[in-house]
Enzyme design. Structure first.
Site, PDB file in Angstrom:
ATOM      1  N   LYS A  53     -62.194  85.104  60.271  1.00 48.83           N
ATOM      2  CA  LYS A  53     -61.460  86.158  59.555  1.00 48.83           C
ATOM      3  C   LYS A  53     -60.337  86.714  60.434  1.00 48.83           C
ATOM      4  O   LYS A  53     -59.283  87.073  59.959  1.00 48.83           O
ATOM      5  CB  LYS A  53     -62.395  87.304  59.161  1.00 48.83           C
ATOM      6  CG  LYS A  53     -61.695  88.263  58.221  1.00 48.83           C
ATOM      7  CD  LYS A  53     -62.542  89.463  57.936  1.00 48.83           C
ATOM      8  CE  LYS A  53     -62.565  90.404  59.094  1.00 48.83           C
ATOM      9  NZ  LYS A  53     -61.818  91.627  58.902  1.00 48.83           N
TER      10      LYS A  53
ATOM     11  N   LEU B   4     -72.154  96.511  61.822  1.00 50.73           N
ATOM     12  CA  LEU B   4     -72.494  95.117  61.522  1.00 50.73           C
ATOM     13  C   LEU B   4     -72.724  94.850  60.029  1.00 50.73           C
ATOM     14  O   LEU B   4     -73.273  95.684  59.312  1.00 50.73           O
ATOM     15  CB  LEU B   4     -73.753  94.705  62.317  1.00 50.73           C
ATOM     16  CG  LEU B   4     -73.462  94.007  63.649  1.00 50.73           C
ATOM     17  CD1 LEU B   4     -72.484  94.758  64.510  1.00 50.73           C
ATOM     18  CD2 LEU B   4     -74.739  93.717  64.408  1.00 50.73           C
ATOM     19  N   HIS B   5     -72.281  93.666  59.600  1.00 48.69           N
ATOM     20  CA  HIS B   5     -72.451  93.202  58.219  1.00 48.69           C
ATOM     21  C   HIS B   5     -72.782  91.715  58.277  1.00 48.69           C
ATOM     22  O   HIS B   5     -72.953  91.149  59.374  1.00 48.69           O
ATOM     23  CB  HIS B   5     -71.193  93.502  57.400  1.00 48.69           C
ATOM     24  CG  HIS B   5     -69.923  93.001  58.025  1.00 48.69           C
ATOM     25  ND1 HIS B   5     -69.647  91.655  58.199  1.00 48.69           N
ATOM     26  CD2 HIS B   5     -68.860  93.665  58.548  1.00 48.69           C
ATOM     27  CE1 HIS B   5     -68.465  91.517  58.763  1.00 48.69           C
ATOM     28  NE2 HIS B   5     -67.973  92.724  59.005  1.00 48.69           N
TER      29      HIS B   5
ATOM     30  N   HIS C 109     -70.965  89.402  60.778  1.00 48.96           N
ATOM     31  CA  HIS C 109     -71.494  89.419  62.155  1.00 48.96           C
ATOM     32  C   HIS C 109     -72.802  88.634  62.230  1.00 48.96           C
ATOM     33  O   HIS C 109     -73.048  87.910  63.203  1.00 48.96           O
ATOM     34  CB  HIS C 109     -71.772  90.855  62.611  1.00 48.96           C
ATOM     35  CG  HIS C 109     -70.578  91.747  62.650  1.00 48.96           C
ATOM     36  ND1 HIS C 109     -70.306  92.660  61.664  1.00 48.96           N
ATOM     37  CD2 HIS C 109     -69.582  91.881  63.554  1.00 48.96           C
ATOM     38  CE1 HIS C 109     -69.200  93.327  61.963  1.00 48.96           C
ATOM     39  NE2 HIS C 109     -68.740  92.865  63.109  1.00 48.96           N
TER      40      HIS C 109
ATOM     41  N   GLY D 267     -65.258  85.156  64.653  1.00 50.98           N
ATOM     42  CA  GLY D 267     -65.100  84.903  63.225  1.00 50.98           C
ATOM     43  C   GLY D 267     -63.683  84.467  62.885  1.00 50.98           C
ATOM     44  O   GLY D 267     -62.708  85.005  63.411  1.00 50.98           O
TER      45      GLY D 267
ATOM     46  N   LEU E  84     -65.780  90.031  54.223  1.00 51.63           N
ATOM     47  CA  LEU E  84     -66.526  91.213  54.660  1.00 51.63           C
ATOM     48  C   LEU E  84     -65.864  91.839  55.877  1.00 51.63           C
ATOM     49  O   LEU E  84     -65.379  91.133  56.760  1.00 51.63           O
ATOM     50  CB  LEU E  84     -67.972  90.846  54.994  1.00 51.63           C
ATOM     51  CG  LEU E  84     -68.813  90.282  53.852  1.00 51.63           C
ATOM     52  CD1 LEU E  84     -70.268  90.154  54.297  1.00 51.63           C
ATOM     53  CD2 LEU E  84     -68.731  91.146  52.600  1.00 51.63           C
ATOM     54  N   SER E  85     -65.861  93.159  55.905  1.00 51.53           N
ATOM     55  CA  SER E  85     -65.255  93.890  57.013  1.00 51.53           C
ATOM     56  C   SER E  85     -65.976  95.224  57.167  1.00 51.53           C
ATOM     57  O   SER E  85     -66.358  95.846  56.166  1.00 51.53           O
ATOM     58  CB  SER E  85     -63.773  94.147  56.699  1.00 51.53           C
ATOM     59  OG  SER E  85     -63.266  95.169  57.537  1.00 51.53           O
ATOM     60  N   SER E  86     -66.142  95.661  58.403  1.00 53.71           N
ATOM     61  CA  SER E  86     -66.740  96.978  58.641  1.00 53.71           C
ATOM     62  C   SER E  86     -65.923  98.048  57.923  1.00 53.71           C
ATOM     63  O   SER E  86     -66.452  99.076  57.492  1.00 53.71           O
ATOM     64  CB  SER E  86     -66.764  97.301  60.132  1.00 53.71           C
ATOM     65  OG  SER E  86     -67.356  96.245  60.851  1.00 53.71           O
TER      66      SER E  86
ATOM     67  N   GLY F 240     -69.491  96.872  66.542  1.00 54.16           N
ATOM     68  CA  GLY F 240     -70.473  97.648  65.774  1.00 54.16           C
ATOM     69  C   GLY F 240     -70.078  97.677  64.302  1.00 54.16           C
ATOM     70  O   GLY F 240     -69.086  97.072  63.902  1.00 54.16           O
TER      71      GLY F 240
HETATM   72  P1  AMP Z   1     -65.617  93.147  64.919  1.00 62.97           P
HETATM   73  O1  AMP Z   1     -66.873  93.899  65.166  1.00 62.97           O
HETATM   74  O2  AMP Z   1     -64.887  93.562  63.667  1.00 62.97           O
HETATM   75  O3  AMP Z   1     -64.739  93.033  66.124  1.00 62.97           O
HETATM   76  O4  AMP Z   1     -66.091  91.674  64.613  1.00 62.97           O
HETATM   77  C1  AMP Z   1     -66.895  90.976  65.529  1.00 62.97           C
HETATM   78  C2  AMP Z   1     -66.796  89.523  65.241  1.00 62.97           C
HETATM   79  O5  AMP Z   1     -67.234  89.276  63.891  1.00 62.97           O
HETATM   80  C3  AMP Z   1     -65.369  88.994  65.327  1.00 62.97           C
HETATM   81  O6  AMP Z   1     -65.386  87.726  65.970  1.00 62.97           O
HETATM   82  C4  AMP Z   1     -64.956  88.894  63.891  1.00 62.97           C
HETATM   83  O7  AMP Z   1     -63.981  87.892  63.661  1.00 62.97           O
HETATM   84  C5  AMP Z   1     -66.265  88.518  63.232  1.00 62.97           C
HETATM   85  N1  AMP Z   1     -66.218  88.838  61.797  1.00 62.97           N
HETATM   86  C6  AMP Z   1     -65.826  90.006  61.231  1.00 62.97           C
HETATM   87  N2  AMP Z   1     -65.865  89.908  59.884  1.00 62.97           N
HETATM   88  C7  AMP Z   1     -66.282  88.651  59.590  1.00 62.97           C
HETATM   89  C8  AMP Z   1     -66.515  87.928  58.366  1.00 62.97           C
HETATM   90  N3  AMP Z   1     -66.339  88.475  57.182  1.00 62.97           N
HETATM   91  N4  AMP Z   1     -66.946  86.647  58.467  1.00 62.97           N
HETATM   92  C9  AMP Z   1     -67.137  86.072  59.687  1.00 62.97           C
HETATM   93  N5  AMP Z   1     -66.926  86.695  60.859  1.00 62.97           N
HETATM   94  C10 AMP Z   1     -66.502  87.967  60.818  1.00 62.97           C
END
Ligand code: AMP
Length: 289
Positions: A146, A30-31, A34, A144, A181-183, A28
């Site tokens: 990242k 999301l940016h 995602h 991702g 980008l990061s949540s 969750g």
């Molecule tokens: P998360 O919700 O943070 O667990 O991220 C879900 C998925 O999105 C994971 O596979 C992350 O690696 C990917 N993700 C998060 N940030 C980025 C980003 N800036 N660029 C590409 N993928 C990302």
């Protein structure tokens, strides 16, 4: 877009889905990072499942589980717009039945870097991704770059546990300053957000050194550390340069230091106030991974 909250319903919906089925796991918040995963999945798959599950077992006791910036309605709207067919949004008790303490242990790779700084984190990730794979049975799963170490753990798990799922890596989406980008950016103050640019800058300086011929791991790590040290609001957790395929030393026995096969990944984790950010780039070619 179907919203599925139980494993039983997920299984019965799955039986009717058009192949290939892609899974995009998310916590969750999301940016555009995602969204890049969702769009890539949409282009290739017959059915796109996105999961929305804030997995408690991948957070440490003093981490940000309780304040994680996820907004369910907003996240569902982003998923709908990206053309997701089904959202798997289970409760904690669906994913972790009473008295369940079964885990998936990633082995040695789970103990280094993120694993060393966030004990149990990669075990929590492996365990939840295994459960998501079993509940949704995708043909493809999108992650991702990242989270480079996470992808390597998931790849090893998919291979080792014979999941037969293709793991698709997607390049890191960055803002105009290079910041991945990061949540968790939601936590940053204005000053910290400016300061956080130093993370990508430090990785770029390591790549400059690599391109100038530097192959010594410690020297390359020192380059990253020195750049991070110039930023008063940053506290370094680790700077590491590893073989991109093995996560071990960059000059494996039998591999010449200038050999064409040499791969290197530079990774950094740094804190800005209470916000911890991670990033990485490939040093041996001009892509993120
Ligand atoms: P998360 O919700 O943070 O667990 O991220 C879900 C998925 O999105 C994971 O596979 C992350 O690696 C990917 N993700 C998060 N940030 C980025 C980003 N800036 N660029 C590409 N993928 C990302």
């Amino acid at each position: 877009m179907k919203i599925i909250e139980t494993v039983a319903e997920m299984r019965s919906e799955r039986a009717r889905m058009t192949s290939p089925v892609a899974l995009v796991p998310t916590l969750g918040g999301l940016h555009a990072g995602h969204e890049a995963l969702l769009h890539a999945a949409r282009r290739r798959a017959g059915t796109v499942i996105a999961s929305l599950f804030l997995n408690p077992t991948q957070f440490g006791e003093n981490e940000d589980l309780d304040r994680y910036p996820a907004d369910r309605e907003r996240d569902l709207a982003v998923m709908r717009k990206a053309g997701v067919d089904a959202v798997f949004a289970p409760s904690n008790s669906e994913m972790y039945p009473p008295d369940d303490d079964f885990v998936v242990d990633p082995g040695a790779i789970g103990e280094i870097l993120e694993g060393a700084h966030r004990p149990g984190h990669l075990r929590g990730v492996s365990t939840v991704v295994a459960k998501l794979f079993i509940a949704t049975r995708p043909d493809l799963a999108y992650f991702g770059e990242k989270d480079a170490q996470q992808i390597e753990v998931v790849r090893r798990m998919a291979r080792g546990l014979l999941f037969g799922i293709e793991i698709v890596p997607i390049p890191t989406v960055r803002d105009e300053n290079g910041l991945a980008l990061s949540s968790r950016h939601a936590y940053l103050s204005d000053d910290e957000r400016v300061a956080a640019k130093v993370v990508y800058r430090s990785l770029c300086r390591a790549r400059d050194a690599w391109e100038a011929g530097e192959r010594d791991k410690t020297t390359l790590e020192d380059v990253i550390r020195a750049v991070i040290d110039t930023e008063p609001l940053a506290t370094l957790d680790y700077a590491a340069v590893v073989d991109a395929r093995t996560f071990g030393p960059i000059s494996e026995p039998g591999q010449g230091a200038s050999g064409p096969d040499l791969t290197a990944l530079a990774l950094v984790a740094a804190r800005f106030g209470s916000t911890r950010l991670i990033d990485n780039i490939r040093l041996d070619r001009n892509v993120t991974f």
